[in-house]
Design an enzyme around this catalytic site. Structure first.
Site, PDB file in Angstrom:
ATOM      1  N   ARG A  12       0.834  -1.185   0.136  1.00 39.57           N
ATOM      2  CA  ARG A  12       0.048   0.055   0.026  1.00 39.57           C
ATOM      3  C   ARG A  12       0.947   1.277  -0.057  1.00 39.57           C
ATOM      4  O   ARG A  12       2.075   1.343   0.853  1.00 39.57           O
ATOM      5  CB  ARG A  12      -0.902   0.045   1.075  1.00 39.57           C
ATOM      6  CG  ARG A  12      -2.104  -1.008   1.250  1.00 39.57           C
ATOM      7  CD  ARG A  12      -3.099  -0.646   0.083  1.00 39.57           C
ATOM      8  NE  ARG A  12      -4.199  -1.336   0.165  1.00 39.57           N
ATOM      9  CZ  ARG A  12      -4.497  -2.520  -0.650  1.00 39.57           C
ATOM     10  NH1 ARG A  12      -3.298  -2.935  -1.392  1.00 39.57           N
ATOM     11  NH2 ARG A  12      -5.610  -3.048  -0.790  1.00 39.57           N
ATOM     12  N   GLU A  14      -2.870   7.775  -4.749  1.00 34.51           N
ATOM     13  CA  GLU A  14      -3.181   6.977  -5.814  1.00 34.51           C
ATOM     14  C   GLU A  14      -4.417   6.789  -6.247  1.00 34.51           C
ATOM     15  O   GLU A  14      -5.452   6.941  -5.657  1.00 34.51           O
ATOM     16  CB  GLU A  14      -3.044   5.366  -5.241  1.00 34.51           C
ATOM     17  CG  GLU A  14      -2.866   4.419  -6.439  1.00 34.51           C
ATOM     18  CD  GLU A  14      -2.514   2.850  -5.883  1.00 34.51           C
ATOM     19  OE1 GLU A  14      -3.324   2.218  -6.225  1.00 34.51           O
ATOM     20  OE2 GLU A  14      -1.471   2.867  -5.304  1.00 34.51           O
ATOM     21  N   HIS A  20      -0.261  -0.013 -10.065  1.00 35.86           N
ATOM     22  CA  HIS A  20      -1.023  -0.884  -9.257  1.00 35.86           C
ATOM     23  C   HIS A  20      -1.537  -2.137 -10.236  1.00 35.86           C
ATOM     24  O   HIS A  20      -2.458  -2.438 -10.059  1.00 35.86           O
ATOM     25  CB  HIS A  20      -2.200  -0.171  -8.494  1.00 35.86           C
ATOM     26  CG  HIS A  20      -2.594  -0.935  -7.200  1.00 35.86           C
ATOM     27  ND1 HIS A  20      -2.996  -0.276  -6.223  1.00 35.86           N
ATOM     28  CD2 HIS A  20      -2.517  -2.007  -6.820  1.00 35.86           C
ATOM     29  CE1 HIS A  20      -3.113  -1.240  -5.187  1.00 35.86           C
ATOM     30  NE2 HIS A  20      -2.817  -2.424  -5.488  1.00 35.86           N
TER      31      HIS A  20
END
Length: 337
Positions: free
Chosen positions: A248, A277, A296
């Site tokens: 994360r 993000e 991601h």
């Protein structure tokens, strides 16, 4: 993580973790399973192959397979509509987006995640980012002329610190084995990790960073791990060290990382996750020296769909068993993962 059962203080059998800590939820009652927000054929087949029944969400629904990791509000609405739900399967290993729901409903709903299910593709990506940063590929990929100065570092024989000890971390360590590296794992407990040369607790992270050539972050995102790596940690690291984050973005202080890269406190970073993000166009992290960023995508939908379906199949079998046994990826509401 598989589970066993034990007796809770409320007199019924409660699901417990492998470590023996009881989770405050009774075994869920078997019944129809809703796959939301939209059923996918692969996951419908996983439920039915396990002997379950897929049906639209209503008051009779007893379990929910939730496929949208970006819509916790949708799951909240579903749980309000179906108060009889006793088991929810979440789509990702990270459950931080659903933390408020787990806290609110954790006393009556068993939540399972996909932790461990995507270990192979994500660990593979972590290794790719590790090699890319060591071999200076971010710089080489952007070059438009032939370089005359040799650069790059071999992974063989290096010191690697792995933060986290879940399925991704374990698979990453397995992939590192041919490189004959020395692996230190940082985790909540001191329990040894297969393949690691040593294991230390999270409060010792600052002590192991000075010797690290690579720091790979694979920990869960909780209130206790937010910005686990910041200015203080980067200042302790070798100028040649590389950071890899596939967990994360919030585990790393982005502003501090940008500063450390520009100041030469660390040599590079391979990031599949960022904070914020998505990373906005023009953000200084994009152009920081030694950085390679992937959006991601360590595990793409094509990769994870069959892996999640297998997790759904396994947990549907446990759900239909009615004893609270056999669930994989049980979320501990207290720990947050």
């Amino acid at each position: 993580m598989t589970t066993t059962t034990g007796t809770s203080t409320r007199g019924h059998r409660a699901v417990v973790t492998d470590a023996g800590a009881p989770l405050p939820v009774a075994p869920p009652t078997a019944g129809p399973v809703a796959i939301l927000p939209s059923p996918a054929d692969l996951h419908v087949a996983a439920v039915t192959d396990a002997g379950g029944t897929v049906a639209p969400l209503d008051e009779d629904t007893r379990a929910v397979v939730w496929l949208d990791a970006r819509d916790p509000d949708g799951l909240a609405a579903a749980l309000d509509r179906a108060p009889g739900v006793g088991w929810v399967q979440l789509p990702f290993a990270g459950v931080d987006a659903f933390a408020h729901l787990i806290e609110e409903h954790g006393d009556r709903v068993l939540f399972t995640s996909a932790k461990g299910a995507y270990a192979e593709p994500v660990a593979e990506h972590a290794l790719a980012l590790t090699l890319a940063t060591l071999r200076v590929l971010p710089k080489r990929a952007r070059a438009t002329s032939w370089a005359t100065e040799p650069e790059g570092v071999s992974l063989y024989g290096r010191n690697v610190v792995v933060i986290g000890a879940g399925g991704i971390a374990l698979e990453y360590i397995r992939l590192l084995a041919p490189f004959e590296v020395s692996v230190t794992v940082v985790r909540r407990s001191i329990d040894p990790v297969p393949g690691a040369d040593r294991t230390v607790t999270t409060d010792e992270v600052d002590a192991v960073l000075p010797d690290a050539d690579v720091v790979m972050v694979a920990a869960a995102m909780t209130s206790g791990t937010a910005k686990l790596l910041g200015a203080q940690q980067f200042a302790r690291m070798k100028p040649s060290a590389r950071i890899v984050n596939i967990a994360r973005g919030g585990l790393v202080d982005t502003d501090a990382l940008v500063a450390a890269l520009h100041d030469g406190e660390v040599a590079g970073a391979g990031l599949d996750v960022t904070d914020p993000e998505p990373l906005p166009d023009g953000h200084p992290l994009w152009t920081a020296p030694g950085v390679v960023i992937t959006p991601h995508q360590a595990d793409t939908p094509e990769m994870v769909a069959p892996l999640l379906a297998e997790r759904v199949r396994t947990n549907t079998t446990a759900f239909l068993g009615g004893a609270g046994e056999g669930f994989v990826g049980v979320v501990d509401p207290a720990a947050g993962y």
